[in-house]
Design an enzyme around this catalytic site. Structure first.
Site, PDB file in Angstrom:
ATOM      1  N   GLU A   1       0.778  -1.242   0.000  1.00 33.01           N
ATOM      2  CA  GLU A   1       0.000   0.000   0.000  1.00 33.01           C
ATOM      3  C   GLU A   1       0.808   1.290   0.000  1.00 33.01           C
ATOM      4  O   GLU A   1       0.759   2.065   0.964  1.00 33.01           O
ATOM      5  CB  GLU A   1      -0.930   0.010   1.219  1.00 33.01           C
ATOM      6  CG  GLU A   1      -1.838  -1.177   1.292  1.00 33.01           C
ATOM      7  CD  GLU A   1      -2.839  -1.094   2.446  1.00 33.01           C
ATOM      8  OE1 GLU A   1      -2.683  -0.219   3.301  1.00 33.01           O
ATOM      9  OE2 GLU A   1      -3.760  -1.896   2.466  1.00 33.01           O
TER      10      GLU A   1
ATOM     11  N   GLU B   1      -5.401  -8.603   1.306  1.00 35.16           N
ATOM     12  CA  GLU B   1      -5.980  -8.202   2.593  1.00 35.16           C
ATOM     13  C   GLU B   1      -7.452  -7.902   2.402  1.00 35.16           C
ATOM     14  O   GLU B   1      -7.842  -7.288   1.400  1.00 35.16           O
ATOM     15  CB  GLU B   1      -5.333  -6.918   3.138  1.00 35.16           C
ATOM     16  CG  GLU B   1      -4.021  -7.105   3.826  1.00 35.16           C
ATOM     17  CD  GLU B   1      -3.445  -5.789   4.358  1.00 35.16           C
ATOM     18  OE1 GLU B   1      -4.210  -4.913   4.804  1.00 35.16           O
ATOM     19  OE2 GLU B   1      -2.205  -5.665   4.315  1.00 35.16           O
TER      20      GLU B   1
HETATM   21  C1  PNW Z   1      -4.312  -1.880   5.844  1.00 36.42           C
HETATM   22  N1  PNW Z   1      -8.984   1.930   3.510  1.00 36.42           N
HETATM   23  O1  PNW Z   1      -4.432  -0.505   5.570  1.00 36.42           O
HETATM   24  C2  PNW Z   1      -2.884  -2.191   6.251  1.00 36.42           C
HETATM   25  O2  PNW Z   1      -2.161  -2.811   5.221  1.00 36.42           O
HETATM   26  C3  PNW Z   1      -2.737  -2.982   7.516  1.00 36.42           C
HETATM   27  O3  PNW Z   1      -1.437  -2.906   8.017  1.00 36.42           O
HETATM   28  C4  PNW Z   1      -3.763  -2.527   8.511  1.00 36.42           C
HETATM   29  O4  PNW Z   1      -3.590  -3.097   9.787  1.00 36.42           O
HETATM   30  C5  PNW Z   1      -5.116  -2.873   7.942  1.00 36.42           C
HETATM   31  O5  PNW Z   1      -5.313  -2.232   6.714  1.00 36.42           O
HETATM   32  C6  PNW Z   1      -6.288  -2.528   8.827  1.00 36.42           C
HETATM   33  O6  PNW Z   1      -6.472  -1.162   8.958  1.00 36.42           O
HETATM   34  C7  PNW Z   1      -5.606   0.060   5.080  1.00 36.42           C
HETATM   35  O7  PNW Z   1      -8.844   2.682   2.540  1.00 36.42           O
HETATM   36  C8  PNW Z   1      -5.514   0.988   4.077  1.00 36.42           C
HETATM   37  O8  PNW Z   1     -10.109   1.691   3.981  1.00 36.42           O
HETATM   38  C9  PNW Z   1      -6.607   1.609   3.539  1.00 36.42           C
HETATM   39  C10 PNW Z   1      -7.856   1.303   4.023  1.00 36.42           C
HETATM   40  C11 PNW Z   1      -7.983   0.367   5.028  1.00 36.42           C
HETATM   41  C12 PNW Z   1      -6.868  -0.232   5.557  1.00 36.42           C
END
Ligand code: PNW
Length: 452
Positions: free
Chosen positions: A161, A340
């Site tokens: 990300e 994820e």
């Molecule tokens: C992820 N969104 O980030 C990460 O890769 C993890 O490390 C993190 O623990 C997990 O989500 C939970 O939050 C995100 O746009 C990036 O909704 C973007 C979003 C959500 C999570």
């Protein structure tokens, strides 16, 4: 689903702990969480101990085996294995990952290894981090070191990300430089992977957010606005990787008055070095409406979705289908994995040590149904990783948010599988049985019927 991998994911800083053990150097997340006034992370939480996976990894692989997952996605802590000298290795740190990979393989669990999940070594941050082009070579050296050290790993992910760590200014202070350098570092690592003739596959994990036009007032204009949002969030990474250039009007859309985001011919070749698969981290979708008062994107998010998890993230299972479908339409249906997908809820332990997280079960089920829809329509989706295997350090939220299939009782670090763990286990077992039966059936009845 046939030839479909079921997995679970974690990342180094969020679970390992042992922040200064065996020669590990600090990363920017050690710095952020230890910062003098401790204002950056909720409740002054740190990843010093986290889930203590660094010591409990064997127990954790056992849990994975019990869960029945085909694959496990984790990340390497760069500062655990690499001191400031690019030719040196911290073998104690490296041994941890070697043992982990060995144990996973022994248990028939395929490792998916992420090289960078946000925890930049402090010694690189001091040099300017992702804002300094020198980091491209450092990253390439680190990637090669890992390819060499873990030759049995078949699936590599360069970055997790970029849209999150670059937008949050974690590890740099210049947005456009960081975007370019991360993409170039990614491309150089993929090139090196090919040059070293590594067996296996390499890709990147992007948190893609489908932008859905609202269409209540003017669908045409809403589509334009949604497209603008999609370009600044998704296209800014996808276009360089798949086409070797940024979306045409990206500089204008971001509000730069000069062409900061461009690649030379040679750079364009590097960033678009073909990858083998795309990792998609899917959490939510946005609903977009045209708004003439908001140049340059003319977009406004509409709070159209009421169902949310505890992170206040809108729950939109359909988006997992629509984003993979978009990948098929716009980027030629690459091999894809949901690297994820997950949700946080206020899980609590019952008096007899159970966690009845029925909302999480419902969440996973609905997202997997949408994955199945994609697979049924020949979208090249090959696997799904739930985020996360266990509750862990949720960045600025510390330990206040629980995403796991396994509950962590932080005072004792006891691991307690939640109901969702047993539900996912049942689903994986069921799928395996169906696939096996189908294979047996086709062996029995397969082949051409004899015609007399
Ligand atoms: C992820 N969104 O980030 C990460 O890769 C993890 O490390 C993190 O623990 C997990 O989500 C939970 O939050 C995100 O746009 C990036 O909704 C973007 C979003 C959500 C999570």
């Amino acid at each position: 689903m046939k030839d479909f991998m079921y997995g679970a994911a974690t990342s180094a800083y969020q679970i390992e702990g042992a922040w200064d053990e065996d020669g590990k150097l600090p990363s920017i997340w050690d710095e952020i969480s230890h910062e003098a006034h401790r204002t950056k992370v909720r409740n002054k939480h740190t990843g010093d101990v986290a889930c203590d996976h660094y010591h409990k990894w064997k127990e954790d692989v056992k849990l994975m085996k019990e869960l029945g997952i085909d694959a496990y996605r984790f990340s390497i802590s760069w500062s655990r294995i690499m001191p400031p000298s690019p030719t040196e290795v911290n073998w104690k740190g490296m041994d941890f990952y070697k043992q982990l990979v060995y144990e996973l393989k022994k248990n028939d669990i395929e490792p998916f290894v992420t090289l960078y999940h946000w925890d930049l070594p402090v010694w690189l941050d001091i040099l300017g981090g992702w804002g300094n082009p020198n980091i491209i070579n450092h990253f390439k050296g680190y990637a090669c070191m890992m390819f060499e050290a873990l030759p049995s790993v078949k699936y590599w992910i360069t970055f997790n990300e970029p849209a999150v760590f670059v937008n949050n200014f974690w590890g740099h202070n210049d947005y456009s430089e960081a975007v370019r350098n991360v993409l170039l570092a990614h491309g150089e690592a993929v090139r090196a992977f090919r040059q070293e003739k590594m067996k296996g596959k390499i890709g990147i994990s992007l948190n893609l957010i489908p932008a859905i036009p609202h269409g209540k007032k003017d669908i045409k204009k809403d589509k334009l606005a949604a497209e603008n949002i999609s370009k600044t969030h998704n296209g800014i990474w996808l276009d360089p990787i798949y086409k070797g250039r940024f979306p045409e009007d990206i500089n204008k859309l971001i509000g730069f008055d000069s062409e900061k985001l461009v690649f030379s011919k040679e750079e364009s070749k590097i960033v678009s070095t073909p990858i083998d698969f795309l990792g998609i981290n899917y959490y939510t979708a946005s609903v977009i409406e045209y708004d003439e008062t908001r140049p340059p994107s003319y977009a406004r998010g509409v709070p159209a979705i009421k169902e949310k998890d505890e992170m206040d993230t809108a729950i939109v299972p359909y988006g997992i289908y629509s984003i993979t479908d978009e990948m098929m339409e716009k980027y030629g249906n690459p091999e894809m994995y949901i690297t994820e997908n997950g949700c946080a809820f206020t899980d609590s332990l019952t008096h007899d040590n159970e966690v009845h997280d029925h909302r999480r079960i419902n969440y996973i089920k609905r997202h997997l149904e949408m994955c199945k829809k994609a697979v049924d329509e020949d979208i090249n989706l090959k696997g799904y990783f739930y985020w996360s295997l266990m509750d862990n350090f949720e960045w600025a939220f510390g330990y206040t948010k629980r995403f796991g299939l396994v509950y962590i009782h932080y005072p004792t670090l006891e691991r307690i599988p939640k109901d969702s763990f047993y539900w996912y286990q049942g689903l994986i077992r069921g799928e395996k049985m169906v696939n096996k039966n189908e294979r047996e059936l086709s062996l029995k009845y397969g082949g051409k019927p004899e015609i007399r």
